[in-house]
Scaffold this motif. Sequence first.
Motif, mmCIF file in Angstrom:
data_model
loop_
_atom_site.group_PDB
_atom_site.id
_atom_site.type_symbol
_atom_site.label_atom_id
_atom_site.label_comp_id
_atom_site.label_asym_id
_atom_site.label_seq_id
_atom_site.Cartn_x
_atom_site.Cartn_y
_atom_site.Cartn_z
ATOM 1 N N ALA A 1 103.273 44.479 88.951
ATOM 2 C CA ALA A 1 104.469 44.185 88.150
ATOM 3 C C ALA A 1 105.659 45.003 88.617
ATOM 4 C CB ALA A 1 104.180 44.448 86.674
ATOM 5 N N ARG A 2 105.434 46.271 88.907
ATOM 6 C CA ARG A 2 106.526 47.147 89.333
ATOM 7 C C ARG A 2 107.070 46.750 90.704
ATOM 8 N NH1 ARG A 2 107.456 51.994 86.865
ATOM 9 N NH2 ARG A 2 107.886 52.998 88.875
ATOM 10 N N LEU A 3 106.230 46.191 91.565
ATOM 11 C CA LEU A 3 106.716 45.692 92.864
ATOM 12 C C LEU A 3 107.607 44.468 92.668
ATOM 13 C CD1 LEU A 3 103.503 45.938 95.091
ATOM 14 C CD2 LEU A 3 105.452 47.506 95.046
ATOM 15 N N ILE A 4 107.191 43.567 91.786
ATOM 16 C CA ILE A 4 107.979 42.354 91.532
ATOM 17 C C ILE A 4 109.337 42.709 90.956
ATOM 18 C CG2 ILE A 4 108.065 40.219 90.163
ATOM 19 C CD1 ILE A 4 104.952 40.280 90.235
ATOM 20 N N TYR A 5 109.367 43.732 90.129
ATOM 21 C CA TYR A 5 110.595 44.155 89.453
ATOM 22 C C TYR A 5 111.457 45.070 90.318
ATOM 23 C CZ TYR A 5 113.456 46.048 85.604
ATOM 24 O OH TYR A 5 114.495 46.434 84.792
ATOM 25 N N GLY A 6 110.909 45.535 91.431
ATOM 26 C CA GLY A 6 111.679 46.406 92.314
ATOM 27 C C GLY A 6 111.643 47.865 91.925
ATOM 28 N N ALA A 7 110.770 48.231 90.970
ATOM 29 C CA ALA A 7 110.674 49.639 90.565
ATOM 30 C C ALA A 7 109.971 50.465 91.616
ATOM 31 C CB ALA A 7 109.935 49.743 89.228
ATOM 32 N N ASP A 8 109.082 49.843 92.391
ATOM 33 C CA ASP A 8 108.415 50.494 93.524
ATOM 34 C C ASP A 8 108.663 49.658 94.776
ATOM 35 O OD1 ASP A 8 107.364 52.525 91.902
ATOM 36 O OD2 ASP A 8 105.596 51.310 91.404
ATOM 37 N N LYS A 9 108.582 50.296 95.926
ATOM 38 C CA LYS A 9 108.853 49.610 97.192
ATOM 39 C C LYS A 9 107.610 48.885 97.705
ATOM 40 C CE LYS A 9 113.155 50.917 97.720
ATOM 41 N NZ LYS A 9 114.240 49.911 97.660
ATOM 42 N N ALA A 10 107.791 47.642 98.066
ATOM 43 C CA ALA A 10 106.707 46.860 98.653
ATOM 44 C C ALA A 10 106.719 47.021 100.170
ATOM 45 C CB ALA A 10 106.866 45.388 98.284
ATOM 46 N N THR A 11 105.533 46.999 100.779
ATOM 47 C CA THR A 11 105.455 47.022 102.244
ATOM 48 C C THR A 11 105.536 45.611 102.816
ATOM 49 O OG1 THR A 11 103.035 46.993 102.069
ATOM 50 C CG2 THR A 11 104.110 49.148 102.289
ATOM 51 N N SER A 12 105.208 44.627 101.987
ATOM 52 C CA SER A 12 105.344 43.225 102.403
ATOM 53 C C SER A 12 105.391 42.354 101.157
ATOM 54 C CB SER A 12 104.165 42.803 103.291
ATOM 55 O OG SER A 12 102.947 42.833 102.559
ATOM 56 N N GLY A 13 105.856 41.120 101.348
ATOM 57 C CA GLY A 13 105.882 40.184 100.239
ATOM 58 C C GLY A 13 107.287 39.774 99.828
ATOM 59 N N LYS A 14 107.370 38.625 99.175
ATOM 60 C CA LYS A 14 108.656 38.096 98.716
ATOM 61 C C LYS A 14 108.534 37.582 97.282
ATOM 62 C CE LYS A 14 110.549 36.753 103.219
ATOM 63 N NZ LYS A 14 111.649 37.738 103.143
ATOM 64 N N VAL A 15 109.678 37.563 96.606
ATOM 65 C CA VAL A 15 109.780 37.032 95.248
ATOM 66 C C VAL A 15 110.814 35.916 95.258
ATOM 67 C CG1 VAL A 15 110.366 37.533 92.848
ATOM 68 C CG2 VAL A 15 109.185 39.258 94.215
#
Length: 509
Positions: free
Chosen positions: A303-317
Amino acid sequence: MSSAKAEPVLEMQGISKTFGPMKALSGVAITAYGGEVHALMGENGAGKSTLMKILSGAYTPDRGGSIKVGGETVPHGKPKAAKSMGVAVIYQELSLAPNLTVAENIFLGNERASHGIVNRGQMRTATQPILDRLGVDFKPSTPVSDLSLGERQLVEIARALSANARIIVMDEPTTSLTSRETDRLFDVIAGLKAENIAIIYISHRMEEIYRLADRCSVLRDGSYIGTLQREELNADRLISMMVGRELSSFYKKEHVEHDDEDIVLEVQNMSDGHKVKNCSFTVRKGEVLGVSGLVGSGRTELARLIYGADKATSGKVFLNGKDVTPQSPSVALKKGIVYLTEDRKKLGLFLDMTIADNINICVMAGDSGTAGIRNFQTARERAENEVERLSIRTQSPFVNVGSLSGGNQQKVLLGRLLEVSPKVIILDEPTRGVDVGAKSEIYRLIDMMARQGMAVVMISSELPEIINVADRALVMREGAIAGEVTSGPGQPIDQEAIMRLSTGTRSAA
């Protein structure tokens, strides 16, 4: 243990308590027996905590009531007397001193001394047998600051045992514990029962009551409603006793499911290189997507990756087919993606600010005119509208949020997010720490969001919540999406299928 034949260790009769014009308790009676877990249930404000504070001597009841422990009358309003007679209360907010050791906390206020000097060695020696009884692996000399929340809970229990407690009250003891720590606590409770100690257990979690309780008493609006034996416990009866209405009206799911073409949110190959692994899913307009899984499965991290609260190493929304992969929560907010944190007190609300300020905080920039002066009338009206729409129980929007119950705090946080007019709302444990009545109201709000066309993602550890509120469920295991469980026409989501996916077990042939 047969309660019918044994003498009660605790008898509270005719207990009433008035605060000014408000009647908090009215003629409440409760008994507890050695070697039993007696659950105490009721909504926030039902009087549970007030009753236990009277038992501990922290509050003095109105005239007319009586408290007996082991047949002896406990003087009202005298905490030392209650403690000396074997009453111990472990509150939800633990009362330990983290800068002291385990032994120092256990004997805090009752220190062992030699010639007027505190004898820490003697306290450590006296502490070790108590820790052995509880089967813990930390030492009397361990600083409490080094312990987990579950271990600190056990220090509180050790303190009660050091005072020869005959009755131990536990107020929402598992709220901040992991599933492993909860299981360990339950094992300790079983050991305390075997030692003929009476446990009064306060919890909003039905599954804990079913697992632990020998009997369950219910309070509603300060009055005693009744007591159920273990074999009588079921959701229909408990909810009816607590809130005065049947289970059929508890969950709300009146929204209409939309077609596959109405995809609002699409997550593709989301990873953080550690706890979240290549997760992909979609959510449709007006759909409630449940996200289930064991604690530590990666639900909150996703959830935090989708919201941008944590940094993702890969993936798109993608939002309505457009790449909106957020780099920060502020970007997600502008795009129409909002997130309700699982920890409203630390990460969500400003507890020393008013309801109005909390509701307005994400949109207050729009209240300023060309002169840069904020329009307080607009802010006030917005807050009043949310208080009415969400049925927030308060005398005024200008009351501090910290003074509200957990359910009302959660509704304030939801009000803040709804003011953004989101397209996607991610709810992380939306009913954690709220009473059963507030849960029903939050389910109503979730259904309202879906009927308004929002795509709702609901993370929950409570399977009844997933089954009765969500349209379908994703199940996470070890950071990946293990599978999806859907509901058919007239068929609810399969609880056993969720558990199989959560644990990685196969169905029986």
